[in-house]
Each structure stands twice: as C-alpha cells, then as structure tokens.
Design an enzyme around this catalytic site. Structure first.
Site, PDB file in Angstrom:
ATOM      1  N   HIS A  82       0.821  -1.219   0.000  1.00 52.87           N
ATOM      2  CA  HIS A  82       0.000   0.000   0.000  1.00 52.87           C
ATOM      3  C   HIS A  82       0.850   1.263   0.000  1.00 52.87           C
ATOM      4  O   HIS A  82       0.365   2.342   0.331  1.00 52.87           O
ATOM      5  CB  HIS A  82      -0.963  -0.005   1.183  1.00 52.87           C
ATOM      6  CG  HIS A  82      -2.062  -1.011   1.019  1.00 52.87           C
ATOM      7  ND1 HIS A  82      -2.880  -1.410   2.059  1.00 52.87           N
ATOM      8  CD2 HIS A  82      -2.488  -1.704  -0.068  1.00 52.87           C
ATOM      9  CE1 HIS A  82      -3.746  -2.307   1.618  1.00 52.87           C
ATOM     10  NE2 HIS A  82      -3.528  -2.500   0.337  1.00 52.87           N
TER      11      HIS A  82
ATOM     12  N   CYS B 110       5.364  12.890  -8.092  1.00 51.31           N
ATOM     13  CA  CYS B 110       5.020  14.148  -8.749  1.00 51.31           C
ATOM     14  C   CYS B 110       3.949  13.876  -9.797  1.00 51.31           C
ATOM     15  O   CYS B 110       4.113  13.011 -10.651  1.00 51.31           O
ATOM     16  CB  CYS B 110       6.254  14.764  -9.409  1.00 51.31           C
ATOM     17  SG  CYS B 110       5.885  16.261 -10.353  1.00 51.31           S
TER      18      CYS B 110
END
Length: 298
Positions: free
Chosen positions: A148, A156
């Site tokens: 996860h 970005c």
C-alpha cells in the site's frame, strides 16, 4: 478443521514448510501507537475514507488530503518498531532462519507483505545493519513488499518522479498540522508539497519540475504494489502467517483462502477473533507484539 493455538504444532509446521509468506496489517503497528482503521477507535470511525483515501478525494481537495496524511506521516516518524516488527525482521538473519525454518527451499528470507505504509517494518530491518551483510540487507529489502505504498514516498503528478525522504515538514505550510486540525486549515494548493521542494526556483527538470506531489500510498480503487510477485509466491506457499489484519480489504483479504485452496496452512495472529479466522489452522489471540515473538521463539 478447527483453529488451534498449540505452539508446538505451529512450530512444527514452520520447521517443515518449504515456502513461507508473512502478511501484515494495521494491527502489526498498533503496539507502536499507530491507530488501526476498523478496530476500536479506528480511523474510519471518525473520517470518511472516500474524502482522504481516494484519487477522487485528492483531486477534489488536495489540501485536506495532504493535511490528513502529513499528521499521520509525523506520527509514523515518531513511532518505533515493536517486538512483532523485530521478530519478522529477524527472519532475514540466516542463523535465525536455519533454526526456525530449516526446510525452506530458498536461501532468501520469507516474502514479507505489509499493508502498512508507516515504514516501521523497513526500519526494523535497518536496525539489523550490524548483523546482516550489505548483500543480505539488500535481499531482505527486496523481500519486503509495502503493497500500500509508503508515507515517506511522494509522486510528482507532473513529471512522475518518485522521491523517498524522512524530512519534515514536506512544505512549511504543513508544519503545524496536528490530528486535531488536520483538514481544517486553509492551505492553498501552491503551498502544498511540490516537486523540487519548498525552495523550488522555477526549474522544469525531472525531479525538480515544481509539480504538485501526492503521497505515494495506494488509495481505494488503485492497484496495490507487487501483486505479480505476491501471486507467484502464493502459488507455492505452504505456510501463510497473517499478522494484525481484519482481512476485509481485497486483494489481501483473499490471500489466506488462496493458500488454503492449494493445500497450505494459515496461522493467524489477531487482537480479537474475526470471521476470517475460519481459514486458520493456527490461531493466536492477543497483542501481536506479544504473541508473535512468543510463537516464533524470538
């Protein structure tokens, strides 16, 4: 077959298993002070996960999401690995594996899959840097899948650069975010974490392009990391050790059934019994920072 908590039977299964996988959930870190999601006082009892843990929620209100994750990131930074983290990390030590897992076909540590993004499992490994050789440490890191994501990674949205850092705050505007005010502060998008850091000067280069960052965690509706490798391992797993997870969120919730359907055994370490315990061959109830080290004899 009814679940049993006989230590010797579990240890015999561990010693005879040719392939072992460890799966951990939020309960692994509860003993380190990291709140769970669905347990008592769980995070989803007071927060709508659709607003802070989905791509749609981030698109609608990135400031709220960043505030919520930043205080959790700070909490992860302040937490320390507990005895359960250290017990799992110890399986990376060849002498420990030789004692507990003499039948393993591979010379590598068992695959360790964690659903937590708190970084505590990685830090428990790094604490063994004086015990493991550089090559052994690299292999141990490779055998840890943070399915996860990580609270210490960012992506970005513009140039797609992935960055790993323990620095805080990730932007000056987030410095005063706490659990009590997270999501309530009026922080403009241009003051949120950006590619190149808070001192970005207008560069458009990869990794310093000024684009908005997002937490590199897997939100609801997104594909977890490492599923291909996990699936390959589960095809041959003879013993799955499940630590501190309610087994409600898929695909991880289906791992125990996969192993059982192929003839493997499942050991579950849980704070409280749940419906998923029906898959257990071995069941250990109580704080995993106590039950897991005891069962492993570490």
């Amino acid at each position: 077959m009814s679940a049993e908590s006989d230590l010797q039977s579990f240890r015999n299964a561990l010693a005879n298993a040719k392939s072992v996988v460890v799966l951990a959930g939020a309960g692994l870190s509860a003993g380190s002070g990291i709140p769970t999601y669905r347990g008592q006082n769980g995070l989803w009892k007071t927060q709508d996960e659709q607003k802070v843990a989905t791509p749609e929620g981030f698109k609608e209100n990135p400031s709220k999401v960043w505030q919520w994750y930043h205080w959790r990131r700070d909490m992860c930074l302040q937490a320390q690995p507990n005895a359960a983290h250290r017990a799992i990390a110890a399986l990376a030590v060849p002498s420990v594996r030789g004692r507990l897992l003499p039948s393993l076909k591979s010379e590598k540590p068992p695959l360790f899959v964690t659903q937590n993004f708190d970084g505590l499992s990685l830090r428990a490994l790094e604490d063994l840097s004086d015990t493991l050789s550089p090559a052994e440490m690299n292999i141990a890191r490779e055998r840890l899948i943070e399915m996860h994501g990580s609270a210490f990674k960012t992506i970005c949205l513009q140039c797609k650069h992935v960055n790993f850092t323990y620095d805080r705050p990730l932007s000056p505007a987030l410095a005063n975010v706490t659990r009590e005010n997270a999501g309530e502060l009026d922080i403009p998008v241009d003051q949120l974490p950006r590619c190149g850091g808070p001192n970005w000067k207008g560069s458009n280069r990869y990794g310093r392009c000024g684009g908005l960052l997002r937490p590199a965690v897997v939100w609801f509706g997104e594909v977890p990391d490492g599923l291909g490798e996990i699936a390959r391992e589960l095809n041959w797993t003879e013993l799955l050790i499940v630590v501190g997870t309610s087994s409600l969120v898929y695909p991880a919730a289906g791992f125990a059934k996969t192993v059982k359907d192929r003839g493997g055994k499942v050991a579950i370490f849980t704070l409280e019994p749940t419906e998923s315990d029906r898959n257990a061959d071995f069941l250990f109830v109580g704080p995993c920072e106590e039950t897991l080290p005891n069962a492993l004899g570490i």
